[in-house]
Design an enzyme around this catalytic site. Structure first.
Site, PDB file in Angstrom:
ATOM      1  N   GLY A 162      -2.868  12.109   4.578  1.00 36.88           N
ATOM      2  CA  GLY A 162      -1.984  11.088   4.612  1.00 36.88           C
ATOM      3  C   GLY A 162      -0.580  11.506   4.969  1.00 36.88           C
ATOM      4  O   GLY A 162      -0.492  12.937   5.256  1.00 36.88           O
TER       5      GLY A 162
ATOM      6  N   ARG B 265       2.873   8.649  -6.519  1.00 37.53           N
ATOM      7  CA  ARG B 265       2.661  10.028  -7.382  1.00 37.53           C
ATOM      8  C   ARG B 265       3.227  10.162  -8.667  1.00 37.53           C
ATOM      9  O   ARG B 265       3.122  11.213  -9.194  1.00 37.53           O
ATOM     10  CB  ARG B 265       3.070  11.086  -6.300  1.00 37.53           C
ATOM     11  CG  ARG B 265       2.659  11.108  -5.178  1.00 37.53           C
ATOM     12  CD  ARG B 265       1.131  10.951  -4.796  1.00 37.53           C
ATOM     13  NE  ARG B 265       1.008  11.294  -3.350  1.00 37.53           N
ATOM     14  CZ  ARG B 265      -0.295  10.858  -3.078  1.00 37.53           C
ATOM     15  NH1 ARG B 265      -1.184  10.230  -3.585  1.00 37.53           N
ATOM     16  NH2 ARG B 265      -0.683  11.097  -1.489  1.00 37.53           N
TER      17      ARG B 265
ATOM     18  N   ASN C 141      -4.195   5.682  -7.843  1.00 34.33           N
ATOM     19  CA  ASN C 141      -4.409   6.973  -7.763  1.00 34.33           C
ATOM     20  C   ASN C 141      -3.376   7.904  -8.181  1.00 34.33           C
ATOM     21  O   ASN C 141      -2.733   8.823  -7.618  1.00 34.33           O
ATOM     22  CB  ASN C 141      -4.798   7.317  -6.470  1.00 34.33           C
ATOM     23  CG  ASN C 141      -3.927   7.398  -5.131  1.00 34.33           C
ATOM     24  OD1 ASN C 141      -3.032   6.701  -5.414  1.00 34.33           O
ATOM     25  ND2 ASN C 141      -4.263   8.081  -4.307  1.00 34.33           N
TER      26      ASN C 141
ATOM     27  N   HIS D 276       1.537   5.026  -2.296  1.00 33.67           N
ATOM     28  CA  HIS D 276       1.506   6.098  -3.385  1.00 33.67           C
ATOM     29  C   HIS D 276       2.812   6.861  -3.577  1.00 33.67           C
ATOM     30  O   HIS D 276       3.534   7.601  -2.950  1.00 33.67           O
ATOM     31  CB  HIS D 276       0.408   6.909  -2.639  1.00 33.67           C
ATOM     32  CG  HIS D 276      -0.698   6.447  -2.194  1.00 33.67           C
ATOM     33  ND1 HIS D 276      -1.719   6.215  -2.946  1.00 33.67           N
ATOM     34  CD2 HIS D 276      -1.083   5.870  -0.816  1.00 33.67           C
ATOM     35  CE1 HIS D 276      -2.617   5.465  -2.042  1.00 33.67           C
ATOM     36  NE2 HIS D 276      -2.317   5.647  -0.917  1.00 33.67           N
TER      37      HIS D 276
ATOM     38  N   ASP E 118      -8.011   2.543  -4.407  1.00 32.67           N
ATOM     39  CA  ASP E 118      -7.806   3.319  -3.087  1.00 32.67           C
ATOM     40  C   ASP E 118      -7.757   4.697  -2.996  1.00 32.67           C
ATOM     41  O   ASP E 118      -7.458   5.482  -4.084  1.00 32.67           O
ATOM     42  CB  ASP E 118      -6.473   2.820  -2.642  1.00 32.67           C
ATOM     43  CG  ASP E 118      -5.780   3.469  -1.412  1.00 32.67           C
ATOM     44  OD1 ASP E 118      -6.626   3.547  -0.553  1.00 32.67           O
ATOM     45  OD2 ASP E 118      -4.694   3.475  -1.302  1.00 32.67           O
TER      46      ASP E 118
ATOM     47  N   ASP F 248       0.989   2.712   3.882  1.00 35.32           N
ATOM     48  CA  ASP F 248      -0.066   3.997   3.033  1.00 35.32           C
ATOM     49  C   ASP F 248       0.827   5.019   3.018  1.00 35.32           C
ATOM     50  O   ASP F 248       0.276   6.215   3.284  1.00 35.32           O
ATOM     51  CB  ASP F 248      -1.300   4.112   3.903  1.00 35.32           C
ATOM     52  CG  ASP F 248      -2.272   5.031   3.095  1.00 35.32           C
ATOM     53  OD1 ASP F 248      -2.270   5.166   1.950  1.00 35.32           O
ATOM     54  OD2 ASP F 248      -3.253   5.311   3.789  1.00 35.32           O
TER      55      ASP F 248
ATOM     56  N   HIS G  41       0.720  -1.269  -0.048  1.00 37.02           N
ATOM     57  CA  HIS G  41      -0.213  -0.008   0.000  1.00 37.02           C
ATOM     58  C   HIS G  41       0.814   1.450  -0.004  1.00 37.02           C
ATOM     59  O   HIS G  41       1.066   1.762   1.025  1.00 37.02           O
ATOM     60  CB  HIS G  41      -1.031   0.149   1.308  1.00 37.02           C
ATOM     61  CG  HIS G  41      -1.928   1.012   1.142  1.00 37.02           C
ATOM     62  ND1 HIS G  41      -2.842   1.024   2.319  1.00 37.02           N
ATOM     63  CD2 HIS G  41      -2.218   2.118   0.395  1.00 37.02           C
ATOM     64  CE1 HIS G  41      -3.769   2.183   1.962  1.00 37.02           C
ATOM     65  NE2 HIS G  41      -3.104   2.913   0.988  1.00 37.02           N
TER      66      HIS G  41
ATOM     67  N   HIS H 129      -5.942  -0.297   5.921  1.00 30.22           N
ATOM     68  CA  HIS H 129      -5.970   0.590   7.106  1.00 30.22           C
ATOM     69  C   HIS H 129      -7.111   0.603   8.258  1.00 30.22           C
ATOM     70  O   HIS H 129      -7.752   1.553   8.142  1.00 30.22           O
ATOM     71  CB  HIS H 129      -5.744   2.150   6.378  1.00 30.22           C
ATOM     72  CG  HIS H 129      -6.336   2.455   5.209  1.00 30.22           C
ATOM     73  ND1 HIS H 129      -7.850   2.273   5.381  1.00 30.22           N
ATOM     74  CD2 HIS H 129      -6.101   3.251   4.407  1.00 30.22           C
ATOM     75  CE1 HIS H 129      -8.140   3.028   4.048  1.00 30.22           C
ATOM     76  NE2 HIS H 129      -7.053   3.570   3.565  1.00 30.22           N
TER      77      HIS H 129
END
Length: 477
Positions: A351, A57, A87, A55, A182, A332, A53, A259
Site C-alpha cells: 500500500g 488506521r 480493516n 484506510h 477489503d 486506496d 476507498h 483497484h
C-alpha cells in the site's frame, strides 16, 4: 464575512461566475478579510472529490494514521467525502469490542462498545472538528476473518435511512453505506452467499477486493524474476471478478470492484456491463501512472496489492478509463510507517498513500496525456464516486439559475453566493488550478505517513481550496 472568487470557471459549462464563499476571517489565497476579492480567473470550481476507498488506521494503528490526519490529508487533496474501509483494529463489524482485543482500549476508554460507535462519535470524543465528511464501510465477515458473515443485527440499524428519527446527529452524519472485507476477497461458498444476502436485505452494495493469492510479492513476470521474489499471476484478479460477476447475475446485488489492474479483469467487467449487470469498478492513481518496471526504481514504496502490473496492463487501465469501463478513481490511501516499508519485498506491507497528490498525478497522466478531459477527470474523482456513496454533487448551474434575479455581478458575470443557498450544507466543492505545475513533496503532507513513490514528481493540476458545507475546509496557497 465572505470572500468572492471573481471570474471563476464552472467545471462543466465553462461559464465564468463570481463565487461568494462565507468565511470566518482566515486568510484566503494569501489574502485577509480586508481584501475579500480574489482574482480567480485561472481557477475552476467543481464538485468536491469523493474517495470510496481509504484506510485511516483509527482505531488500532494510529502510529500510521489517525482520523484527524487522514481527514486533513483528504481535505488538502480536494476531497470533501471519504468512505472508511473496515480493516481497523478491531474491525468495523458491529460486534462489541472485547477488552483483550488489540486496539480495544481506544474504543472502550472512550465509553463506546463498538468501533462503529467510536468512529461515528469521534469528533465529540476527541474534541475536534474534522474537515471532510466520512461514511463507514462495515466488514463483510466477523473480524474480517473470512469464516462467518457479519451480523446485520449488529450493524443494520446504522445504515442510512434506517430509524433516523432515533439517531443522534453523529449517527446521521456518518452512516454505514457499504460492505467489504477489503484487504482480502470474501471467501467463496456459503459465506459469500450470506454476505450477498445481507447486502440484498439491507440495500447496501458489496465492495470487493478483487484479488486473492496465497504467495507472492510482486507481479509475476520478468521484474519479479529480476528481483528474485515470488510473483502474483494476473489470473488471481480475474478469478475473483469472474466468480462475483456470476453471482451478480444470479442475485442482482450491486458489486463494486476495487483497484482493478489487469486487462483480463477489465474485459470481464466490460462484458458484464454490456449485459446490463449491476457492477461498477475503480482503479487507482498508481495503476494509472506506474507499472511493475517502476519497482526497480521505487522499491517497496511501490509495493501494493494488487501489485503493479505489466506495461501492457497499464495500457489496458488507460484504455478502460478512456472507454468508460472504469467508473471512478479511488486512492486506496494506505498509510504505513517508513520502518515497515523498509523491510524488503517479502515482508514490507502493501500500500501507498495518495489523497494529497492523486489529482496532480491523474491530471498529469490522463489529461496532459490526452486520455480524458478536465471535466471527465472531475467526474471520475468526484461526481461518480459521490453518487455511489450517496452524496449527490451540487449542480452548480442549477444553483446559479435559482439565485439569478436578473442582477449580474462584475462585468456581467452571474453570481453564486453559497450563503444564500437553500441548503448551504450541500455545497461541497473543490477549487482547482488545472494548469498549475508543482512538485509533490511528501514531507509537506498533512498525512502522518510518507509511503509514496510519487515524492518528487512534477505534476500539473492542483486543488487550491476545499469547501465543505459552504465553508472553506482547506487551502493550498
Amino acid at each position: 464575512m465572505a470572500v468572492t472568487l471573481r471570474d471563476i470557471r464552472v467545471w462543466d459549462t465553462g461559464e465564468h461566475i463570481d463565487l461568494v464563499v462565507p468565511t470566518t476571517g482566515s486568510p484566503v489565497f494569501g489574502r485577509g478579510v480586508d481584501a475579500p476579492d480574489v482574482d480567480a480567473s485561472r481557477l475552476t470550481v467543481a464538485p468536491g472529490f469523493a474517495d470510496p476507498h481509504v484506510h485511516f488506521r483509527d482505531p488500532g494503528q494510529t502510529a500510521k494514521e489517525t482520523m484527524i490526519t487522514g481527514c486533513r490529508a483528504a481535505a488538502a487533496g480536494g476531497y470533501t467525502s471519504v468512505l472508511i474501509m473496515p480493516n481497523t483494529v478491531p474491525a468495523i463489524d458491529g460486534e462489541p469490542v472485547l477488552p483483550d482485543e488489540l486496539g480495544a482500549a481506544e474504543v472502550l476508554e472512550s465509553g463506546c462498545r463498538t468501533v462503529i460507535d467510536y468512529l461515528q462519535h469521534y469528533e465529540a470524543i476527541h474534541d475536534v472538528t474534522l474537515p471532510v465528511r466520512y461514511d463507514l464501510c462495515v466488514a463483510a465477515t466477523k473480524g474480517r476473518a473470512g469464516a462467518v458473515a457479519s451480523d446485520p443485527e449488529r450493524w443494520g440499524w446504522y445504515v442510512r435511512g434506517v430509524d433516523e428519527e432515533h439517531k443522534d446527529a453523529a449517527q446521521l452524519a456518518h452512516p454505514v453505506t457499504a460492505v467489504s472485507d477489503d484487504g482480502s476477497a470474501v471467501p467463496s461458498g456459503a459465506v459469500l452467499r450470506e454476505v450477498l444476502d445481507n447486502c440484498r436485505k439491507t440495500g447496501l452494495y458489496l465492495i470487493e477486493h478483487c484479488e486473492h493469492h496465497e504467495t507472492g510479492a510482486v507481479n509475476a513476470g520478468p521484474v519479479a524474476d529480476r528481483l528474485g521474489v515470488p510473483g502474483i499471476p494476473e489470473e488471481t484478479e480475474l478469478a475473483v471478478v469472474a466468480r462475483d460477476i456470476e453471482l451478480v447475475r444470479e442475485t442482482g446485488v450491486h458489486v463494486h470492484f476495487q483497484h482493478v489492474s489487469t486487462a483480463i479483469a477489465f474485459d470481464a467487467i466490460r462484458a458484464a456491463k454490456a449485459e446490463g449487470l449491476p457492477v461498477t469498478c475503480e482503479t487507482a492513481p498508481h495503476y494509472i501512472a506506474l507499472c511493475d518496471e517502476d519497482l526497480l526504481r521505487y522499491g517497496t514504496m511501490a509495493k501494493m496489492n494488487p501489485p503493479l502490473r505489466s506495461a501492457a496492463d497499464r495500457d489496458a487501465v488507460l484504455a478502460a478509463i478512456a472507454d468508460g469501463t472504469v467508473d471512478m478513481i479511488a486512492t486506496d490511501h494506505a498509510p504505513h510507517t517508513l520502518g515497515e516499508k523498509q523491510l524488503g519485498f517479502l515482508d514490507a506491507p502493501n500500500g501507498i498513500i495518495g489523497l494529497e497528490c492523486a489529482y496532480g498525478v491523474c491530471h498529469k497522466t490522463l489529461v496532459d496525456g490526452g486520455i480524458v478531459s478536465d471535466a471527465r477527470l472531475i467526474e471520475l474523482m468526484g461526481v461518480a464516486p459521490a453518487a455511489m456513496m450517496g452524496h449527490p454533487a451540487l449542480n452548480l448551474t442549477t444553483a446559479i439559475d435559482l439565485q439569478d434575479d436578473g442582477h449580474a455581478g462584475a462585468n456581467g458575470r452571474r453570481v453564486l453566493d453559497l450563503g444564500r443557498l437553500a441548503s448551504p450544507d450541500l455545497a461541497d466543492l473543490v477549487i482547482l488550478d488545472t494548469a498549475e505545475q508543482w512538485t509533490i513533496r511528501a514531507d509537506d503532507f498533512k498525512s502522518k505517513a510518507r509511503n509514496t513513490p510519487f515524492d518528487g514528481w512534477n505534476v500539473t493540476g492542483r486543488a487550491k481550496a476545499t469547501i465543505v458545507g459552504g465553508q472553506f475546509a482547506a487551502l493550498n496557497n
